[in-house]
Design an enzyme around this catalytic site. Structure first.
Site, PDB file in Angstrom:
ATOM      1  N   LYS A 298       0.805  -1.237   0.000  1.00  0.00           N
ATOM      2  CA  LYS A 298       0.000   0.000   0.000  1.00  0.00           C
ATOM      3  C   LYS A 298       0.833   1.280   0.000  1.00  0.00           C
ATOM      4  O   LYS A 298       0.365   2.337   0.423  1.00  0.00           O
ATOM      5  CB  LYS A 298      -1.003   0.036   1.186  1.00  0.00           C
TER       6      LYS A 298
ATOM      7  N   TYR B 189       6.812   7.667  -1.191  1.00  0.00           N
ATOM      8  CA  TYR B 189       5.603   8.047  -1.940  1.00  0.00           C
ATOM      9  C   TYR B 189       5.413   9.562  -1.918  1.00  0.00           C
ATOM     10  O   TYR B 189       5.122  10.180  -2.942  1.00  0.00           O
ATOM     11  CB  TYR B 189       4.415   7.344  -1.277  1.00  0.00           C
TER      12      TYR B 189
ATOM     13  N   SER C 266      -4.521   2.976   4.272  1.00  0.00           N
ATOM     14  CA  SER C 266      -4.700   2.347   2.963  1.00  0.00           C
ATOM     15  C   SER C 266      -4.810   0.829   3.118  1.00  0.00           C
ATOM     16  O   SER C 266      -5.656   0.178   2.497  1.00  0.00           O
ATOM     17  CB  SER C 266      -3.519   2.724   2.062  1.00  0.00           C
TER      18      SER C 266
ATOM     19  N   HIS D 160       7.256  -7.754  -2.350  1.00  0.00           N
ATOM     20  CA  HIS D 160       7.164  -7.082  -1.044  1.00  0.00           C
ATOM     21  C   HIS D 160       8.157  -7.723  -0.059  1.00  0.00           C
ATOM     22  O   HIS D 160       8.126  -7.409   1.124  1.00  0.00           O
ATOM     23  CB  HIS D 160       5.768  -7.265  -0.437  1.00  0.00           C
TER      24      HIS D 160
HETATM   25  P1  A3P Z   1      -4.782   5.059  -0.935  1.00  0.00           P
HETATM   26  O1  A3P Z   1      -5.468   3.859  -0.353  1.00  0.00           O
HETATM   27  O2  A3P Z   1      -4.213   5.956   0.119  1.00  0.00           O
HETATM   28  O3  A3P Z   1      -5.628   5.802  -1.888  1.00  0.00           O
HETATM   29  P2  A3P Z   1      -0.311  -0.281  -3.681  1.00  0.00           P
HETATM   30  O4  A3P Z   1      -0.305  -0.036  -5.145  1.00  0.00           O
HETATM   31  O5  A3P Z   1       1.054  -0.443  -3.086  1.00  0.00           O
HETATM   32  O6  A3P Z   1      -1.264  -1.350  -3.304  1.00  0.00           O
HETATM   33  O7  A3P Z   1      -0.807   1.085  -3.012  1.00  0.00           O
HETATM   34  C1  A3P Z   1      -2.108   1.535  -3.197  1.00  0.00           C
HETATM   35  C2  A3P Z   1      -2.157   2.989  -2.832  1.00  0.00           C
HETATM   36  O8  A3P Z   1      -1.570   3.747  -3.896  1.00  0.00           O
HETATM   37  C3  A3P Z   1      -3.581   3.467  -2.703  1.00  0.00           C
HETATM   38  O9  A3P Z   1      -3.526   4.539  -1.758  1.00  0.00           O
HETATM   39  C4  A3P Z   1      -3.865   3.954  -4.110  1.00  0.00           C
HETATM   40  O10 A3P Z   1      -4.954   4.818  -4.223  1.00  0.00           O
HETATM   41  C5  A3P Z   1      -2.547   4.631  -4.438  1.00  0.00           C
HETATM   42  N1  A3P Z   1      -2.316   4.757  -5.887  1.00  0.00           N
HETATM   43  C6  A3P Z   1      -2.644   3.893  -6.866  1.00  0.00           C
HETATM   44  N2  A3P Z   1      -2.276   4.359  -8.055  1.00  0.00           N
HETATM   45  C7  A3P Z   1      -1.712   5.576  -7.844  1.00  0.00           C
HETATM   46  C8  A3P Z   1      -1.147   6.570  -8.709  1.00  0.00           C
HETATM   47  N3  A3P Z   1      -1.111   6.412 -10.024  1.00  0.00           N
HETATM   48  N4  A3P Z   1      -0.660   7.682  -8.129  1.00  0.00           N
HETATM   49  C9  A3P Z   1      -0.683   7.867  -6.788  1.00  0.00           C
HETATM   50  N5  A3P Z   1      -1.225   6.967  -5.933  1.00  0.00           N
HETATM   51  C10 A3P Z   1      -1.726   5.828  -6.443  1.00  0.00           C
END
Ligand code: A3P
Length: 329
Positions: free
Chosen positions: A76, A229, A171, A141
């Site tokens: 996340k 991030y 998240s 991961h």
């Molecule tokens: P949130 O739940 O805070 O919105 P992962 O890809 O590691 O599973 O992480 C998911 C998180 O990254 C989620 O955060 C998601 O919305 C966010 N996310 C996904 N695509 C993204 C993008 N293109 N730019 C920024 N954040 C993104």
């Protein structure tokens, strides 16, 4: 009335485990899981049994190549985003970011950049990776201590991404509640918070995961690129440029002039990716909707969910854990 039940996804099943994995599981400490019922502590980190099987298979069989890039993330932290950015960056001579048939227009980033232990080595103990053309791009991961030996022995590069633990927790809480089977019910934020603070989360303890790669990035900056991030959100072009240099494929002055960096950032932006049809209606082979990987994509959403006591406690824990490391969130 008949209630239709979704099939149990593979990552929740504990059949099909190798005897080696079953024997190991019986000797490991356990805790309450976030999606599957149980977590097992292996090499200092918590995993559901299927992921552990994937890690063991990967440790045994994955042969890294010198030109490989491995994206390593805490769950996340923006894995989906970085997968899209790295894929577009590395393959930019084959696929122009603005092409209407760019692979991201019709594929999830998770298909283009598959996970090792959560996908390839979870589905097959020793998958045939010969169809992946060099330079290969995979993601994981896995904590630093659990990486397969061939990753250290080869010249492959690691890009590590993490995120403010408060946003990571929020998240993760939303995500895992979406993945839990209906009969398991949702987990409260209070319960998730307690587990996270005690280090019991997917690939947790969070701080140990981050510190493992942080320390390695200081020792070996040509091998491990460390990224947050929040920094990527703040200055995506700056960090994309640094990534390209780290991976040995810097942008030319022509590309800079043509605003290729800005174009890649735009293609991979939250608004663009989350609105593509494939990411709205597509599903992973394991059954989850691709849309679960897109929620808000913002920095600081924890302010809308965590109480001031929670914030104080988590900040205190992080201060202690990261003390003296030079790293803070
Ligand atoms: P949130 O739940 O805070 O919105 P992962 O890809 O590691 O599973 O992480 C998911 C998180 O990254 C989620 O955060 C998601 O919305 C966010 N996310 C996904 N695509 C993204 C993008 N293109 N730019 C920024 N954040 C993104």
């Amino acid at each position: 009335m008949q209630i239709s039940k979704a099939p149990v996804p593979k990552y929740l099943k504990d059949d099909e485990l190798t005897q080696e994995c079953k024997d190991l599981l019986s000797s490991l400490p356990t805790e309450m899981g976030w999606v599957a019922s149980t977590f097992y502590k292996y090499q200092g980190f918590w995993h559901p049994c299927r992921h552990l099987q994937g890690i063991l298979s990967c440790q045994k069989h994955f042969e890294a190549q010198d030109k490989d890039t491995l994206l390593v993330t805490t769950p996340k932290s923006g894995t989906t985003w970085l997968k899209a950015l790295l894929f577009t960056l590395i393959n930019r001579t084959h696929f122009h970011h603005s092409a209407h048939n760019h692979p991201l227009q019709s594929n999830s980033p998770h298909v283009l950049v598959p996970f090792l232990e959560v996908k390839l080595f979870l589905e097959h103990e020793n998958p045939d990776l010969s169809s992946f053309k060099s330079p290969r791009l995979f993601s994981t991961h896995m904590p630093y201590v659990s990486l397969p030996k061939s990753i250290h022995d080869s010249k492959c590069k690691l890009v590590y991404l993490c995120r403010d633990p408060k946003d990571t927790l929020v998240s993760l809480w939303f995500f895992t509640n979406k993945l839990r089977l209906q009969e398991m019910g949702s987990r409260s934020l209070e319960e998730a918070f307690e587990l996270f603070c005690g280090g019991v989360s997917m690939y947790g303890p969070f701080w140990d995961h981050v510190l493992g790669y942080w320390e390695e990035s200081l020792k070996n900056p040509d091998k491990v690129f460390f990224l947050k991030y929040e920094d990527m959100k703040d200055e995506p072009v700056v960090h994309l440029r640094k990534l390209a240099e780290f991976l040995g494929c810097p942008f030319s002055s022509e590309e800079e002039k043509d605003e290729v960096l800005e174009g890649i950032v735009e293609l991979c932006s939250f608004d663009n990716l989350s609105n593509l049809k494939v990411n709205k209606v597509g599903k992973l082979p394991s059954g989850e909707d691709y849309s679960v990987f897109f929620r808000k994509g913002e920095v600081g959403d924890w302010k809308n969910h965590l109480t001031s006591e929670m914030v104080e406690r988590l900040d205190r824990i992080c201060k202690e854990k990261f003390e003296g490391s030079g790293l803070s969130f």
